[in-house]
Motif scaffolding. Structure first.
Motif, PDB file in Angstrom:
ATOM      1  N   HIS A  10      -7.775  11.374 -12.104  1.00 53.05           N
ATOM      2  CA  HIS A  10      -9.008  10.584 -12.047  1.00 53.05           C
ATOM      3  C   HIS A  10      -8.928   9.476 -10.999  1.00 53.05           C
ATOM      4  CE1 HIS A  10      -7.068   7.154 -13.995  1.00 53.05           C
ATOM      5  NE2 HIS A  10      -6.486   8.035 -14.785  1.00 53.05           N
ATOM      6  N   THR A  13      -9.035   2.854 -11.853  1.00 54.52           N
ATOM      7  CA  THR A  13      -9.642   1.950 -12.824  1.00 54.52           C
ATOM      8  C   THR A  13      -9.086   0.552 -12.562  1.00 54.52           C
ATOM      9  OG1 THR A  13      -7.889   2.152 -14.479  1.00 54.52           O
ATOM     10  CG2 THR A  13      -9.641   3.821 -14.543  1.00 54.52           C
ATOM     11  N   LEU A  29     -14.168   3.942 -14.114  1.00 50.31           N
ATOM     12  CA  LEU A  29     -13.721   3.837 -12.730  1.00 50.31           C
ATOM     13  C   LEU A  29     -14.241   2.531 -12.138  1.00 50.31           C
ATOM     14  CD1 LEU A  29     -14.514   7.397 -11.306  1.00 50.31           C
ATOM     15  CD2 LEU A  29     -12.373   6.578 -12.285  1.00 50.31           C
ATOM     16  N   ARG A  55     -13.007   7.832 -17.584  1.00 60.07           N
ATOM     17  CA  ARG A  55     -12.562   7.846 -16.187  1.00 60.07           C
ATOM     18  C   ARG A  55     -12.439   9.265 -15.652  1.00 60.07           C
ATOM     19  NH1 ARG A  55      -8.497   5.598 -19.505  1.00 60.07           N
ATOM     20  NH2 ARG A  55      -6.423   6.525 -19.414  1.00 60.07           N
ATOM     21  N   THR A  59     -15.111  11.048 -12.945  1.00 63.86           N
ATOM     22  CA  THR A  59     -14.524  11.689 -11.763  1.00 63.86           C
ATOM     23  C   THR A  59     -15.057  13.110 -11.622  1.00 63.86           C
ATOM     24  OG1 THR A  59     -12.530  10.315 -11.912  1.00 63.86           O
ATOM     25  CG2 THR A  59     -12.347  12.370 -10.659  1.00 63.86           C
ATOM     26  N   ASN A 167      -3.999   8.335  -7.824  1.00 61.02           N
ATOM     27  CA  ASN A 167      -5.396   8.527  -8.218  1.00 61.02           C
ATOM     28  C   ASN A 167      -6.142   9.330  -7.171  1.00 61.02           C
ATOM     29  OD1 ASN A 167      -4.680   5.517  -9.313  1.00 61.02           O
ATOM     30  ND2 ASN A 167      -5.955   6.649 -10.733  1.00 61.02           N
TER      31      ASN A 167
END
Length: 191
Positions: A10, A13, A29, A55, A59, A167
């Motif tokens: 993802h 954050t 996010l 999250r 995504t 990420n």
């Protein structure tokens, strides 16, 4: 039928930006995280699977707006227990944290899961995913760093942490028609 499975971690954050242990906390996010996902080039998918946490769902919505993700609860991140929402600086004086570090991450998180418990759950979720995707060629999985490390170390062996991924990045693997996994490819998805 030969299939391709792409694992994507993802987007960022707020907890990722401060290096906090963010497992079961359902953080969204950041705007930066959304932008980074939008600026990458992800492979096409016939079906998308996701952790239930926001999250990952978000995504998935950014990368695959035309596909509704199939949510698999077992793909959620590790429960970090008392370490949840804290970073190594905040935990540095905690003797339980030092014991966990000294164990190489093998001890359970206090009031949380052990790496093995979480990995067993991830693998059970992945088994569901394989069964649900048997009629699809290009499969994408939007999940967490721990989920990806647990599944890949279970399939390919080696050190759990050697499958770490940033990420928005991930791995692609192949699954042959006779159920053999192969072709592990790290992916950055940068344009």
């Amino acid at each position: 039928m030969d299939r391709t499975i792409t694992f994507i971690r993802h987007g960022k954050t707020a907890g990722n930006l401060t290096n906090c242990y963010i497992g079961v906390t359902d953080e969204p996010l950041t705007l930066e995280g959304e932008k980074e996902i939008q600026d990458r080039n992800y492979p096409e998918a016939d079906i998308v699977f996701s952790s239930p946490l926001i999250r990952c769902i978000r995504t998935s919505e950014i990368i695959y707006p035309a596909l509704k993700p199939v949510v698999i609860d077992e793909l959620r991140e590790t429960n970090f227990g008392r370490f949840e929402g804290k970073n190594y600086k905040e935990l540095s004086a905690d003797p339980d944290y030092q014991r966990w570090i000294d164990s190489g991450g093998d001890l359970p998180f206090p009031e949380g899961e052990s790496r093995q418990e979480a990995t067993d759950r991830f693998v059970a979720g992945f088994d569901k995913l394989i069964e649900l995707s048997k009629d699809y060629y290009n499969i994408s999985v939007i999940a967490h760093g721990g989920t990806i490390m647990g599944i890949l170390s279970n399939i390919f062996g080696g050190d759990y942490y050697s499958y770490h991924v940033e990420n928005g990045e991930g791995y692609t693997i192949d699954l042959s028609h006779d159920g053999i996994f192969g072709g592990l490819y790290p992916r950055s998805f940068l344009r």
